[in-house]
Scaffold this active site. Structure first.
Site, PDB file in Angstrom:
ATOM      1  N   HIS A  40      15.158   1.285  -0.414  1.00 30.82           N
ATOM      2  CA  HIS A  40      15.449   1.128  -1.854  1.00 30.82           C
ATOM      3  C   HIS A  40      14.850   2.272  -2.672  1.00 30.82           C
ATOM      4  O   HIS A  40      14.508   2.104  -3.842  1.00 30.82           O
ATOM      5  CB  HIS A  40      14.961  -0.235  -2.370  1.00 30.82           C
ATOM      6  CG  HIS A  40      15.815  -1.363  -1.868  1.00 30.82           C
ATOM      7  ND1 HIS A  40      16.991  -1.738  -2.479  1.00 30.82           N
ATOM      8  CD2 HIS A  40      15.690  -2.156  -0.773  1.00 30.82           C
ATOM      9  CE1 HIS A  40      17.540  -2.740  -1.799  1.00 30.82           C
ATOM     10  NE2 HIS A  40      16.778  -2.995  -0.746  1.00 30.82           N
ATOM     11  N   ASP A  42      16.439   5.473  -2.364  1.00 34.61           N
ATOM     12  CA  ASP A  42      17.468   6.519  -2.571  1.00 34.61           C
ATOM     13  C   ASP A  42      18.015   6.526  -3.991  1.00 34.61           C
ATOM     14  O   ASP A  42      18.095   7.564  -4.636  1.00 34.61           O
ATOM     15  CB  ASP A  42      18.587   6.478  -1.513  1.00 34.61           C
ATOM     16  CG  ASP A  42      19.360   5.185  -1.416  1.00 34.61           C
ATOM     17  OD1 ASP A  42      18.993   4.193  -2.091  1.00 34.61           O
ATOM     18  OD2 ASP A  42      20.360   5.147  -0.656  1.00 34.61           O
ATOM     19  N   GLY A 126      27.976  -5.999   9.061  1.00 31.37           N
ATOM     20  CA  GLY A 126      27.054  -6.887   8.352  1.00 31.37           C
ATOM     21  C   GLY A 126      25.642  -6.890   8.922  1.00 31.37           C
ATOM     22  O   GLY A 126      24.807  -7.670   8.489  1.00 31.37           O
ATOM     23  N   ALA A 127      25.362  -6.005   9.870  1.00 30.98           N
ATOM     24  CA  ALA A 127      24.034  -6.002  10.486  1.00 30.98           C
ATOM     25  C   ALA A 127      23.115  -4.964   9.846  1.00 30.98           C
ATOM     26  O   ALA A 127      21.986  -4.777  10.275  1.00 30.98           O
ATOM     27  CB  ALA A 127      24.152  -5.755  11.980  1.00 30.98           C
ATOM     28  N   GLY A 128      23.620  -4.249   8.831  1.00 28.15           N
ATOM     29  CA  GLY A 128      22.774  -3.283   8.123  1.00 28.15           C
ATOM     30  C   GLY A 128      22.688  -1.933   8.814  1.00 28.15           C
ATOM     31  O   GLY A 128      21.746  -1.180   8.590  1.00 28.15           O
ATOM     32  N   SER A 130      25.255   0.197   8.507  1.00 26.46           N
ATOM     33  CA  SER A 130      26.165   1.018   7.704  1.00 26.46           C
ATOM     34  C   SER A 130      27.503   1.312   8.360  1.00 26.46           C
ATOM     35  O   SER A 130      27.944   2.464   8.402  1.00 26.46           O
ATOM     36  CB  SER A 130      25.495   2.340   7.318  1.00 26.46           C
ATOM     37  OG  SER A 130      24.356   2.073   6.591  1.00 26.46           O
ATOM     38  N   SER A 131      28.149   0.284   8.845  1.00 22.29           N
ATOM     39  CA  SER A 131      29.470   0.495   9.437  1.00 22.29           C
ATOM     40  C   SER A 131      30.474   0.945   8.375  1.00 22.29           C
ATOM     41  O   SER A 131      31.349   1.758   8.659  1.00 22.29           O
ATOM     42  CB  SER A 131      29.960  -0.763  10.145  1.00 22.29           C
ATOM     43  OG  SER A 131      29.983  -1.847   9.246  1.00 22.29           O
ATOM     44  N   ASP A 176      23.201   6.225   3.361  1.00 23.34           N
ATOM     45  CA  ASP A 176      23.999   5.852   4.536  1.00 23.34           C
ATOM     46  C   ASP A 176      25.015   6.928   4.898  1.00 23.34           C
ATOM     47  O   ASP A 176      25.154   7.309   6.062  1.00 23.34           O
ATOM     48  CB  ASP A 176      24.723   4.518   4.278  1.00 23.34           C
ATOM     49  CG  ASP A 176      23.754   3.416   3.902  1.00 23.34           C
ATOM     50  OD1 ASP A 176      22.538   3.608   4.081  1.00 23.34           O
ATOM     51  OD2 ASP A 176      24.214   2.365   3.424  1.00 23.34           O
ATOM     52  N   TYR A 226      21.360  -6.736  -4.807  1.00 22.64           N
ATOM     53  CA  TYR A 226      21.200  -5.280  -4.700  1.00 22.64           C
ATOM     54  C   TYR A 226      21.409  -4.650  -6.081  1.00 22.64           C
ATOM     55  O   TYR A 226      20.596  -3.850  -6.553  1.00 22.64           O
ATOM     56  CB  TYR A 226      22.202  -4.718  -3.686  1.00 22.64           C
ATOM     57  CG  TYR A 226      22.045  -3.240  -3.412  1.00 22.64           C
ATOM     58  CD1 TYR A 226      21.191  -2.784  -2.417  1.00 22.64           C
ATOM     59  CD2 TYR A 226      22.745  -2.287  -4.157  1.00 22.64           C
ATOM     60  CE1 TYR A 226      21.040  -1.420  -2.160  1.00 22.64           C
ATOM     61  CE2 TYR A 226      22.596  -0.935  -3.913  1.00 22.64           C
ATOM     62  CZ  TYR A 226      21.754  -0.501  -2.912  1.00 22.64           C
ATOM     63  OH  TYR A 226      21.605   0.844  -2.675  1.00 22.64           O
TER      64      TYR A 226
END
Ligand code: GLA
Length: 399
Positions: A40, A42, A126-128, A130-131, A176, A226
């Site tokens: 948090h 960036d 959804g796993a963080g 950055s897909s 990301d 967020y």
């Protein structure tokens, strides 16, 4: 034609393109990312320390010779057909990550002809990891190549982030997309999110691996919270800015300023801002640990980051806290914390190689007992950023 060998996931995507569109595709790989420390920070114009990993999105693409676009998402078993001159925005649909990129290119004045593509990969959604950023980067990289747009890597990073901010509607920072594009094997990237200057730092991993423990949940308040955190950071800055006009972002703020100006006015905003100001400093100290090969000290800072994210920034959840608490006194774990935006996704752990298997078995069992759901374990390696695997003039086959 010459033959290129690649991994099974990428080869299957190229094969699908060949079957449906009857030609050899341009094939691009864009990786997911981890972030060692600096969360948090960036969008507050501080620093981040991400790396691209051995999980990626692949895009197989080719021109369509008319205005029609045909996109296939193999993992979703879904497709999208539309006119390039009239993008059909489907909120919540995977096609927004492709159309968002086209939209940005069109707004910048590029005329993009119709094209076909097949996308897929092995980054869990959804796993963080950055897909979505990886999809945006892969598509943009492919279009830049296919239509000779002449964009450099940084221009593509900014455009991919804008696609997410303006079209998808998520107010993410630049980390990301930057990590996916600029990743370098066995190195983390120390990125100054204000100047966008960056340095590659060797990540000394002898005997230590980056292991992700995936909670397998994503709480629905993730994106609204967020955006709220971003506003709270801005609120803190504007209180100080009224007296110190040179202060534009939390990057410019000290803890003393927060105590003096923000604490008396808004305690919640004070807590949020304190975390960010501390985290920006913590990352810089952690980089010194990295230079000194002191992974024990580095790991302690990761635990401190987690405490801050959980108690001051309030973006953790009971599942993430459980996974971090579980490893706190493990001899094989040097550091652990929640990673990414929060409210679910993964924890990132530095674990001694010889301990991974036994620890994973124990934590999986304990997690199931506590929450009644299965978690996942990913042992990662640090890899290169976005690249072309095949140009369309070669045949792609699995290794
Ligand atoms: C998400 C965003 C990033 C960054 C992190 C938190 O991953 O996409 O830009 O803000 O959360 O560090």
């Amino acid at each position: 034609m010459e033959t290129i060998t690649t991994n099974k996931v990428a080869a299957a995507i190229a094969e699908k393109f060949r079957q449906v569109f009857n030609s050899e595709p341009l094939l691009v790989r864009s990786p997911g990312r981890v972030n060692l420390i600096g969360e948090h920070t960036d969008y507050n114009k501080g620093f981040v320390l991400p790396a691209a990993i051995n999980k990626a999105i692949y895009v197989a693409a080719g021109i369509s010779n008319n205005d029609q676009c045909h996109f296939i998402a193999v993992d979703m078993e879904d497709e999208y057909v539309g006119d390039i001159k009239n993008l059909a925005k489907k909120d919540g649909h995977w096609s927004v990550y492709i159309n968002g990129v086209i939209d940005q290119l069109q707004k910048a004045g590029y005329v993009i002809p119709g094209f076909n593509c097949v996308i897929g990969g092995d980054i869990p959604t959804g796993a963080g990891m950055s897909s979505s950023a990886a999809v945006e980067c892969a598509v943009l990289f492919a279009l830049n190549e296919m239509f000779s747009l002449g964009l450099d890597t940084l221009a593509m990073v900014k455009m991919a982030q804008q696609a997410e901010n303006k079209y998808v509607g998520v107010q993410c920072g630049i980390m990301d997309q930057f990590a996916s594009m600029f990743g370098k094997k066995d190195h983390v990237i120390k990125l100054d999110c204000r100047s966008l200057k960056y340095e590659y730092k060797p990540f000394d991993m002898e005997g230590i691996r980056i292991v992700l423990f995936d909670t397998n949940i994503k709480h629905s308040l993730a994106s609204s919270e967020y955006n709220t955190r971003r506003l709270q950071c801005e609120a803190g800055v504007s209180i100080i800015n009224a007296l110190h006009p040179e202060v534009k972002k939390l990057r410019d703020v000290s803890l003393a300023m927060l105590d003096q100006y923000v604490l008396p006015i808004d305690e919640k905003v004070y807590l949020r801002c304190s975390f960010v100001v501390e985290e920006i400093q913590r990352l810089q100290d952690a980089c010194i640990d990295l230079e000194n090969h002191d992974m024990i000290s580095f790991g302690k800072k990761m635990f401190a980051t987690h405490t801050g994210l959980s108690e001051l920034y309030d973006v953790s959840c009971k599942e993430l806290d459980f996974l971090v608490d579980f490893v706190k006194n493990e001899e094989s774990v040097l550091g652990a914390r929640m990673m990414g935006g929060g409210f679910g996704g993964c924890t990132i752990n530095l674990v001694k190689e010889e301990g991974i298997e036994e620890l994973s078995a124990r934590i999986e069992k304990a997690y199931r007992a506590a929450f009644g759901i299965d978690m996942k374990v990913y042992v990662t390696t640090i890899e290169n950023g976005t690249s072309i695997i095949a140009t369309g003039k070669t045949v792609v086959v699995a290794v």
